[in-house]
Design a protein around this motif. Structure first.
Motif, PDB file in Angstrom:
ATOM      1  N   VAL A 134       0.613  -1.198  -0.091  1.00 50.68           N
ATOM      2  CA  VAL A 134      -0.117  -0.047   0.162  1.00 50.68           C
ATOM      3  C   VAL A 134       1.401   0.924  -0.164  1.00 50.68           C
ATOM      4  O   VAL A 134       2.004   1.597   0.618  1.00 50.68           O
ATOM      5  CB  VAL A 134      -1.097  -0.013   1.002  1.00 50.68           C
ATOM      6  CG1 VAL A 134      -1.517   1.152   1.173  1.00 50.68           C
ATOM      7  CG2 VAL A 134      -1.829  -0.994   0.966  1.00 50.68           C
ATOM      8  N   ASP A 143       0.698   5.472   0.322  1.00 45.34           N
ATOM      9  CA  ASP A 143      -0.202   6.483   0.718  1.00 45.34           C
ATOM     10  C   ASP A 143       0.524   7.985   0.415  1.00 45.34           C
ATOM     11  O   ASP A 143       1.456   7.660  -0.458  1.00 45.34           O
ATOM     12  CB  ASP A 143       0.245   6.784   2.193  1.00 45.34           C
ATOM     13  CG  ASP A 143      -0.475   5.983   2.884  1.00 45.34           C
ATOM     14  OD1 ASP A 143      -1.703   5.367   2.660  1.00 45.34           O
ATOM     15  OD2 ASP A 143       0.163   5.517   3.777  1.00 45.34           O
ATOM     16  N   GLY A 192      -5.427   5.354   0.789  1.00 50.84           N
ATOM     17  CA  GLY A 192      -4.394   3.940   0.597  1.00 50.84           C
ATOM     18  C   GLY A 192      -4.442   3.698  -1.255  1.00 50.84           C
ATOM     19  O   GLY A 192      -5.528   3.478  -0.885  1.00 50.84           O
ATOM     20  N   TRP A 203      -3.172   0.776  -3.183  1.00 54.08           N
ATOM     21  CA  TRP A 203      -2.732  -1.227  -3.410  1.00 54.08           C
ATOM     22  C   TRP A 203      -1.893  -1.014  -4.671  1.00 54.08           C
ATOM     23  O   TRP A 203      -2.572  -0.457  -5.268  1.00 54.08           O
ATOM     24  CB  TRP A 203      -4.618  -2.014  -3.686  1.00 54.08           C
ATOM     25  CG  TRP A 203      -3.592  -3.314  -3.397  1.00 54.08           C
ATOM     26  CD1 TRP A 203      -3.548  -4.315  -3.027  1.00 54.08           C
ATOM     27  CD2 TRP A 203      -3.618  -3.849  -5.135  1.00 54.08           C
ATOM     28  NE1 TRP A 203      -3.379  -4.756  -3.011  1.00 54.08           N
ATOM     29  CE2 TRP A 203      -3.366  -5.455  -4.935  1.00 54.08           C
ATOM     30  CE3 TRP A 203      -3.446  -3.635  -6.641  1.00 54.08           C
ATOM     31  CZ2 TRP A 203      -3.256  -6.318  -5.796  1.00 54.08           C
ATOM     32  CZ3 TRP A 203      -3.181  -4.901  -7.162  1.00 54.08           C
ATOM     33  CH2 TRP A 203      -3.075  -5.633  -6.409  1.00 54.08           C
ATOM     34  N   TRP A 253      -9.274  -1.216  -1.221  1.00 53.45           N
ATOM     35  CA  TRP A 253      -8.941  -0.456  -1.068  1.00 53.45           C
ATOM     36  C   TRP A 253      -8.873   0.892  -1.981  1.00 53.45           C
ATOM     37  O   TRP A 253      -9.433   0.042  -2.874  1.00 53.45           O
ATOM     38  CB  TRP A 253      -6.930  -0.069  -1.549  1.00 53.45           C
ATOM     39  CG  TRP A 253      -6.366  -1.206  -0.602  1.00 53.45           C
ATOM     40  CD1 TRP A 253      -5.970  -2.309  -0.932  1.00 53.45           C
ATOM     41  CD2 TRP A 253      -5.908  -0.582   0.778  1.00 53.45           C
ATOM     42  NE1 TRP A 253      -5.320  -2.866   0.879  1.00 53.45           N
ATOM     43  CE2 TRP A 253      -5.287  -2.237   1.588  1.00 53.45           C
ATOM     44  CE3 TRP A 253      -5.820   0.339   1.649  1.00 53.45           C
ATOM     45  CZ2 TRP A 253      -4.802  -2.339   2.762  1.00 53.45           C
ATOM     46  CZ3 TRP A 253      -5.175   0.316   3.272  1.00 53.45           C
ATOM     47  CH2 TRP A 253      -4.614  -0.396   3.677  1.00 53.45           C
TER      48      TRP A 253
END
Length: 103
Positions: free
Chosen positions: A20, A22, A29, A31, A63
């Motif tokens: 993940v 950011d 998040g 993926w 996500w």
């Protein structure tokens, strides 16, 4: 697909090849799967690694966003070779009987 943004690896599961990432552009998040890593060699990241990220919505596996391409920040993206090394090859041939005209 979006413009590239700066992202930070939150987690990376090397055994399964996903993690993940950011970024302010991907709240909640993003993926990422190793196949989207635009780098050569073995793909592995550590939490806190800074990456360049190209993403899309909708996401995957719960996500909200999915990485299209990502690579170490400051490096140039690399197009990964596809098709394997040629060390292993497998084929499958299917044949069908002609239908009977009596049915």
């Amino acid at each position: 697909m979006t413009d590239r943004v700066r992202g930070v690896v939150r987690l990376w599961n090397a055994d399964e090849g996903w993690g993940v990432i950011d970024s302010p552009a991907t709240p909640g998040g993003c993926w990422a799967f190793f196949g989207g890593a635009a780098m050569s060699g073995y793909v592995s990241f550590e939490p806190g690694d800074v990456v360049a990220l190209e993403w899309e919505a909708p996401g995957q596996d719960g996500w909200p966003f999915r990485a299209v391409r990502f690579w170490p920040w400051g490096a140039e993206p690399v197009t990964r070779a596809s098709g394997g090394s040629g060390a292993y090859r497998s084929t499958l041939t299917l044949t069908f009987d002609e239908p009977d005209g009596d049915r």
